[in-house]
Design a protein around this motif. Structure first.
Motif, short mmCIF file in Angstrom:
data_model
loop_
_atom_site.label_atom_id
_atom_site.label_comp_id
_atom_site.label_asym_id
_atom_site.label_seq_id
_atom_site.Cartn_x
_atom_site.Cartn_y
_atom_site.Cartn_z
N MET A 134 0.83 -1.21 0.00
CA MET A 134 0.00 0.00 0.00
C MET A 134 0.87 1.26 0.00
N ILE A 135 1.98 1.19 0.70
CA ILE A 135 2.92 2.33 0.69
C ILE A 135 3.56 2.43 -0.69
N GLY A 136 3.81 1.28 -1.29
CA GLY A 136 4.32 1.26 -2.66
C GLY A 136 3.41 2.06 -3.59
N HIS A 137 2.09 1.84 -3.47
CA HIS A 137 1.15 2.57 -4.34
C HIS A 137 1.35 4.09 -4.22
N ILE A 138 1.51 4.55 -2.98
CA ILE A 138 1.69 6.00 -2.77
C ILE A 138 2.91 6.50 -3.55
N TYR A 139 3.97 5.70 -3.55
CA TYR A 139 5.22 6.15 -4.18
C TYR A 139 5.23 6.05 -5.70
N LEU B 63 -7.22 6.07 4.06
CA LEU B 63 -6.95 7.50 4.06
C LEU B 63 -5.85 7.76 5.08
N LEU B 64 -4.78 8.41 4.64
CA LEU B 64 -3.61 8.59 5.52
C LEU B 64 -3.17 10.04 5.57
N LEU B 65 -2.66 10.42 6.73
CA LEU B 65 -1.98 11.71 6.86
C LEU B 65 -0.49 11.40 6.78
N MET B 66 0.19 12.04 5.85
CA MET B 66 1.61 11.75 5.65
C MET B 66 2.38 13.05 5.91
N LYS B 67 3.17 13.05 7.00
CA LYS B 67 3.87 14.29 7.36
C LYS B 67 5.23 14.39 6.72
N ASN B 68 5.74 13.24 6.31
CA ASN B 68 7.04 13.20 5.62
C ASN B 68 7.19 11.82 5.01
N ASP C 117 6.47 8.67 7.22
CA ASP C 117 5.66 9.07 8.39
C ASP C 117 4.18 9.01 8.01
N PHE C 118 3.56 7.89 8.31
CA PHE C 118 2.16 7.66 7.92
C PHE C 118 1.27 7.56 9.14
N GLN C 119 0.15 8.29 9.12
CA GLN C 119 -0.84 8.12 10.18
C GLN C 119 -2.14 7.70 9.52
N LEU C 120 -2.61 6.52 9.86
CA LEU C 120 -3.84 6.02 9.24
C LEU C 120 -5.04 6.75 9.84
N PRO D 233 2.88 18.54 4.81
CA PRO D 233 2.13 17.31 4.99
C PRO D 233 1.10 17.13 3.88
N LEU D 234 0.66 15.90 3.67
CA LEU D 234 -0.35 15.65 2.65
C LEU D 234 -1.32 14.57 3.10
N ILE D 235 -2.46 14.54 2.42
CA ILE D 235 -3.43 13.47 2.66
C ILE D 235 -3.32 12.50 1.49
N ALA D 236 -3.11 11.22 1.82
CA ALA D 236 -3.01 10.20 0.76
C ALA D 236 -4.22 9.28 0.82
#
Ligand code: KG4
Ligand code: ZN
Length: 361
Positions: free
Chosen positions: A121-126, A152-157, A160-163, A139-142
């Motif tokens: 799933m992190i691969g998809h983001i990249y 839906l994730l908050l990505m601060k860097n 750095d993933f917050q579900l 920061p971004l919303i992924a």
């Protein structure tokens, strides 16, 4: 840094070579073999058959990716030019994951190259960072929307993933796939539904928008699937019940054809409305300026266009991978490894079908 990425979590067998430098990733090759044709008769993926096919494909796919990246038929020479290997270790089908993981571990051991395990799933983001010319700001919303997940994730860097939320039942892609199956189309159903939807009226059927106004960031798509089934039943005689066997009468009149187009357009609009509304809400509440869409469903044109328009209206920057990198591929795994470079000894890596948003083992 040159990374070989390997992805075999579901029915695809994919290998790619990327070149990462400072904050950019360039794709040098990306080769994917799919066993989808094999599954057409059964309408879905049979895990054991998928894994058996992947065993046949994995080495030829890696070889082709290496040869293409370095433009030479000398595969042994190309292996020397690889700095590291990245592989998907979960989530996914266990047999399929094992093919990629064990192959990557063997390469790592024999070639003495670092190995980076990557969460699919992190691969998809990249995938969105590959050959990207505009800086993606944190920061971004992924939003990651695939066949098995809607997260839906908050990505601060980087890393750095917050579900923030996920689906409580079916994923958005699964909803597309199951509704398409009802109409007699095989996996993957999303592209078929979106193609039929082009001729339909999205307002023809008032399908529910599940959890669109809920105060959390969770999703639910199983009720929408049931509404689609019930509405379809009102218009057509369904031959068998159960998601695996239901098909429509073969001979559709012109009017019936239009009903199918309208059903598809209305379903697609309902899914898109929920995904976009909740993602924009998350962006506003978390005060971020960037939205990043990814996963197989991100290939959907209406979803991309709606996000594009709504982002402009809300002064947000919107990113999505090129459509060719929306679905599963090795390049996104190599890209994720470049931005999250945490090699692990090959002995400590095991395939994990249930992996969620956890740090790499
Ligand atoms: O990410 P992916 O390739 O595999 C998983 O990790 O699951 O996503 C596959 C999903 C399937 O559910 C497929 O129907 C959906 O992505 N999909 C689409 C489109 N292309 C693929 N859904 C809607 N519209 C599309 N154009
Ligand atoms: Zn995927």
């Amino acid at each position: 840094m040159t990374i070989l990425g390997i992805e075999t979590s579901c029915d695809e067998t994919s290998a790619a070579v990327i070149e990462g430098d400072k904050n950019t990733v360039r794709m040098k090759s990306n080769i994917t073999a799919s066993s989808l044709g094999l599954h057409a008769e059964t309408g879905g993926i049979i895990p054991e058959s998928a894994a058996r096919e992947q065993l046949k494909y994995i080495l030829p796919v890696i070889k082709e990716a290496l040869q293409k990246a370095f433009d030479t038929p000398d595969t042994l020479d190309t292996l020397k030019k690889i700095d590291a290997i990245a592989v998907t270790y979960g989530p996914g089908l266990i047999g399929s994951l094992l093919v990629g993981v064990e192959t990557a571990k063997t390469f790592s051991y024999v070639l003495r190259k670092p190995l980076i395990p990557i969460n699919h799933m992190i691969g998809h983001i990249y995938a969105t960072f590959i050959d990207q010319t505009t800086a993606i700001e944190f920061p971004l919303i992924a939003l990651v929307v695939s066949g098995g997940h809607t997260d839906l994730l908050l990505m601060k860097n980087h890393g750095d993933f917050q579900l923030l939320g996920g689906t409580r039942d079916d994923a958005a892609g699964e909803c597309f796939d199951k509704c398409a199956r009802l109409l007699g189309y095989t996996y993957p159903g999303g592209p078929k539904i979106s193609q039929l939807a082009l001729k339909g009226d999205p307002k023809a059927f008032a399908f529910p928008r599940p959890m669109i106004g809920s105060h959390d960031y969770n999703f639910s798509f199983s009720g929408l699937k049931t509404a689609f089934l019930n509405t379809t039943r009102q218009h057509f005689s369904i031959k068998k019940t159960g998601w695996q066997q239901v098909i429509l009468d073969n001979e559709l009149s012109k009017k019936d054809e239009q009903t199918v187009y309208d059903l598809c357009a209305s379903l697609q609009k309902a899914i898109v409305d929920v995904l976009v509304k909740k993602t924009i809400k998350a962006a506003k509440e978390h005060n971020v300026k960037t939205i990043l869409l990814s996963g197989g469903v991100s290939a959907n044109d209406l979803l991309r266009e709606t996000f594009q328009n709504e982002s402009v209206n809300s002064s947000l920057q919107f990113f999505a991978p090129p459509k060719s990198l929306s679905t599963d591929n090795g390049a996104m795994i190599a890209s994720a490894a470049f931005y999250n470079y945490k090699p692990v000894n090959w002995k400590e890596i095991t395939a994990d079908p249930e992996l969620y948003f956890e740090p790499a083992k």
